[in-house]
Design a protein around this motif. Structure first.
Motif, mmCIF file in Angstrom:
data_model
loop_
_atom_site.group_PDB
_atom_site.id
_atom_site.type_symbol
_atom_site.label_atom_id
_atom_site.label_comp_id
_atom_site.label_asym_id
_atom_site.label_seq_id
_atom_site.Cartn_x
_atom_site.Cartn_y
_atom_site.Cartn_z
ATOM 1 N N HIS A 162 0.878 -1.112 0.125
ATOM 2 C CA HIS A 162 -0.119 0.153 -0.063
ATOM 3 C C HIS A 162 0.749 1.271 0.109
ATOM 4 N N CYS A 163 0.497 2.364 -0.849
ATOM 5 C CA CYS A 163 1.220 3.417 -0.737
ATOM 6 C C CYS A 163 1.187 4.107 0.494
ATOM 7 N N ALA A 164 2.248 4.696 0.965
ATOM 8 C CA ALA A 164 2.428 5.413 2.178
ATOM 9 C C ALA A 164 3.189 6.738 2.176
ATOM 10 N N PRO A 165 2.182 7.942 2.135
ATOM 11 C CA PRO A 165 2.616 9.076 2.202
ATOM 12 C C PRO A 165 3.451 9.866 3.393
ATOM 13 N N ASP A 166 3.387 8.778 4.406
ATOM 14 C CA ASP A 166 4.202 9.213 5.552
ATOM 15 C C ASP A 166 5.455 8.574 5.472
ATOM 16 N N LEU A 167 5.900 8.040 4.574
ATOM 17 C CA LEU A 167 7.383 7.355 4.375
ATOM 18 C C LEU A 167 7.835 8.027 2.986
ATOM 19 N N PRO A 168 9.247 8.279 3.187
ATOM 20 C CA PRO A 168 9.930 8.790 2.077
ATOM 21 C C PRO A 168 10.012 7.981 0.964
ATOM 22 N N LEU A 169 10.360 8.158 -0.214
ATOM 23 C CA LEU A 169 10.673 7.523 -1.436
ATOM 24 C C LEU A 169 11.749 6.630 -1.174
ATOM 25 N N GLY A 170 11.650 5.412 -1.496
ATOM 26 C CA GLY A 170 12.978 4.433 -1.260
ATOM 27 C C GLY A 170 12.815 3.767 0.029
ATOM 28 N N THR A 171 11.827 4.087 0.731
ATOM 29 C CA THR A 171 11.601 3.382 2.260
ATOM 30 C C THR A 171 10.408 2.410 2.050
ATOM 31 N N ILE A 172 10.619 1.178 2.515
ATOM 32 C CA ILE A 172 9.526 0.309 2.649
ATOM 33 C C ILE A 172 9.274 -0.161 4.162
ATOM 34 N N GLY A 173 7.963 0.049 4.435
ATOM 35 C CA GLY A 173 7.482 -0.369 6.010
ATOM 36 C C GLY A 173 7.008 -1.768 6.030
ATOM 37 N N ILE A 174 7.576 -2.507 6.569
ATOM 38 C CA ILE A 174 7.550 -4.030 6.699
ATOM 39 C C ILE A 174 7.495 -4.279 8.389
ATOM 40 N N THR A 175 6.523 -4.423 9.108
ATOM 41 C CA THR A 175 6.184 -4.428 10.278
ATOM 42 C C THR A 175 5.778 -5.825 10.694
ATOM 43 N N PRO A 176 6.343 -6.445 11.539
ATOM 44 C CA PRO A 176 5.784 -7.831 11.962
ATOM 45 C C PRO A 176 4.678 -7.853 12.861
ATOM 46 N N GLY A 177 3.605 -8.671 12.901
ATOM 47 C CA GLY A 177 2.638 -8.583 13.825
ATOM 48 C C GLY A 177 1.699 -7.465 13.372
ATOM 49 N N LEU A 178 0.939 -6.724 14.497
ATOM 50 C CA LEU A 178 -0.346 -6.112 14.373
ATOM 51 C C LEU A 178 0.330 -4.794 13.469
ATOM 52 N N ASN A 179 -0.452 -4.599 12.553
ATOM 53 C CA ASN A 179 -0.451 -3.281 11.440
ATOM 54 C C ASN A 179 -1.677 -2.211 11.643
ATOM 55 N N ALA A 312 13.372 -6.876 -0.173
ATOM 56 C CA ALA A 312 13.302 -5.523 -0.248
ATOM 57 C C ALA A 312 14.715 -5.123 -0.431
ATOM 58 N N LYS A 313 15.692 -5.393 0.702
ATOM 59 C CA LYS A 313 16.725 -5.124 0.661
ATOM 60 C C LYS A 313 17.845 -5.446 -0.652
ATOM 61 N N VAL A 319 17.518 1.532 -0.824
ATOM 62 C CA VAL A 319 16.227 1.099 -0.532
ATOM 63 C C VAL A 319 16.525 0.958 1.157
ATOM 64 N N LYS A 320 15.600 1.561 1.692
ATOM 65 C CA LYS A 320 15.795 1.366 3.381
ATOM 66 C C LYS A 320 14.480 0.796 3.675
ATOM 67 N N VAL A 321 14.465 -0.167 4.842
ATOM 68 C CA VAL A 321 13.196 -1.125 5.214
ATOM 69 C C VAL A 321 13.270 -0.779 6.600
ATOM 70 N N ILE A 322 11.974 -0.281 7.202
ATOM 71 C CA ILE A 322 11.762 0.082 8.547
ATOM 72 C C ILE A 322 10.704 -1.080 8.931
ATOM 73 N N THR A 323 10.989 -1.550 10.155
ATOM 74 C CA THR A 323 10.070 -2.697 10.787
ATOM 75 C C THR A 323 9.390 -2.324 11.866
ATOM 76 N N ASP A 324 9.173 -1.004 12.250
ATOM 77 C CA ASP A 324 8.561 -0.397 13.366
ATOM 78 C C ASP A 324 7.527 0.564 13.056
ATOM 79 N N ARG A 325 7.002 0.707 11.917
ATOM 80 C CA ARG A 325 5.914 1.779 11.421
ATOM 81 C C ARG A 325 4.817 1.569 12.515
ATOM 82 N N PRO A 326 4.641 2.772 12.961
ATOM 83 C CA PRO A 326 3.404 2.760 13.951
ATOM 84 C C PRO A 326 2.041 2.144 13.530
ATOM 85 N N LEU A 327 1.468 1.591 14.370
ATOM 86 C CA LEU A 327 0.001 0.935 14.146
ATOM 87 C C LEU A 327 -0.838 1.943 13.489
ATOM 88 N N SER A 328 -1.405 1.777 12.879
ATOM 89 C CA SER A 328 -2.514 2.381 12.127
ATOM 90 C C SER A 328 -4.002 1.962 12.601
#
Length: 395
Positions: A162-179, A312-313, A319-328
């Protein structure tokens, strides 16, 4: 073949042209007739067989030519929103009051771009890739149609983004568990008795009951739920009355709940039912609560999340991967697939500070995205499918 090689084969011009075509002609949930035809046109050009799921869902199936087993499913949602577009761009919506303000045009373009490159390289893998182009996500529809039609039968992994305007271009948010939260809708119908305002004792004021119910529902969160567990109970619509000097004979409320645990989800239903019925009774009225279950909470499988992050890496050094994008507390019924098959939902950074319009939130008439993100999104779809069918033992 490496995942970065797949990404290098993806043509940005194709993705941009396709995304803009879809953006010009948005269609609301379960009315995506033209969109489905465009998807089928593209799949035909790739030599990928397809079938309809429901009226406007499209399922494409690609078989690899190498020996080997495995089935992976990739999903994109295809519907637009009842929002007027305010962007003054060449490809702005040509349908008044309807807009791709949530990026589903981009999701569809990314998945078709992945399908194209995977079809061109079908000789390099075995197994099966299923492309799920799902209608109706914005209204909580479509996903269960694919599930019930067997589109996930035998699948070992399911992946979406899903598109995420809260994340900059080149960043991918992949958070295990509850999203994402579970989402439900409720309508409360209140039946009273009309009377002149000068003789209220002769009637039952549905408007007064409705206003008390709205206030009480808000209080449930502050006094009945734990402050450390996210819960939203919101009323967005109230209709009542016909004239200024008469008690309202009936009233109607519409609202939504957002919860993160199944226990709280069920508890909130019970509380709202009881609150509406008891407050209406105090006013001499009656209440009926009608529920629509939109989507369960979206919970990424931890192993699938690690897999997608590793893939992704490989897509490029920047390419930057973050694994702690806040719960939505927004919902997405990709959750229905995750309840059937281990999988992962990724968030694709689409904002660029040099283009302020790309930092505007979803569901806004000025929403837009940096189209450079399309290449990364398509590469992630294709890379994950290729990895699952060829090299999954390396992670």
């Amino acid at each position: 073949m490496g995942m970065s090689t797949y990404k290098n084969q993806i043509q940005k011009e194709y993705l941009v042209s396709l995304r803009r075509e879809l953006h010009r002609y948005p269609e609301l949930a379960l009315k995506e007739t033209r969109t489905a035809s465009v998807i089928e046109r593209e799949l035909d050009s790739f030599g990928i067989p397809h079938s309809r799921i429901g009226e406007t869902g499209v399922l494409g199936v690609l078989h690899g030519e190498q020996e080997g087993r495995g089935i992976v499913a990739l999903r994109a949602d295809i519907d637009a929103l009842p929002i007027q577009e305010n962007n003054q761009v060449e490809y702005r919506s040509r349908t008044d009051g309807v807009m791709h303000a949530c990026g589903h045009d981009a999701h569809t373009a990314c998945l078709l771009g992945a399908a194209r490159v995977l079809a061109e390289n079908r000789g390099s893998f075995g197994g099966e890739i299923r492309f799920l182009f799902q209608p109706g996500e914005e209204t909580g529809d479509g996903a269960l149609d694919f599930v019930n039609e067997g589109a996930l039968n035998g699948a070992e992994r399911v992946f979406g983004l899903h598109c995420a305007p809260d994340l900059p271009l080149g960043t991918i948010g992949i958070t295990p568990g509850l999203n994402n939260a579970a989402v439900d809708l409720f309508r409360i119908l209140i039946y009273g008795k009309s009377a002149h305002v000068s003789t209220p004792q002769l009637g039952a004021d549905a408007l007064y009951a409705a206003s008390q119910i709205v206030t009480a529902i808000q209080g449930l969160v502050t006094r009945r739920t734990s402050p450390v567990e996210p819960v939203i109970l919101g009323v967005g619509k109230l209709r009542a009355g016909t004239t200024y000097n008469a008690l309202a004979e009936d009233a109607e409320l519409e609202g939504t709940t957002r919860t993160v645990s199944q226990q709280m989800r069920l508890q909130v239903h019970q509380w709202i039912d009881q609150t509406a019925e008891q407050i209406a009774a105090l006013s001499g009225a009656t209440a009926q609560v009608l529920w629509t279950d939109v989507t369960p909470a979206l919970v990424n499988d931890p192993q699938a999340s690690r897999e997608a992050a590793q893939v992704a890496k490989t897509l490029g050094p920047d390419v930057k991967v973050i694994t702690d994008r806040p719960l939505s507390l927004g919902g997405d019924n990709f959750a229905e697939y995750l309840n059937c098959v281990p999988g992962c939902y990724a968030y694709l950074g689409t904002s660029n500070p040099q283009h302020p319009e790309t930092q505007i939130s979803l569901h806004n008439g000025c929403f837009n995205l940096d189209e450079d993100a399309l290449v990364l999104g398509a590469g992630l779809y294709a890379g994950y499918a290729n990895w699952w069918l060829t090299g999954r033992k390396t992670i």
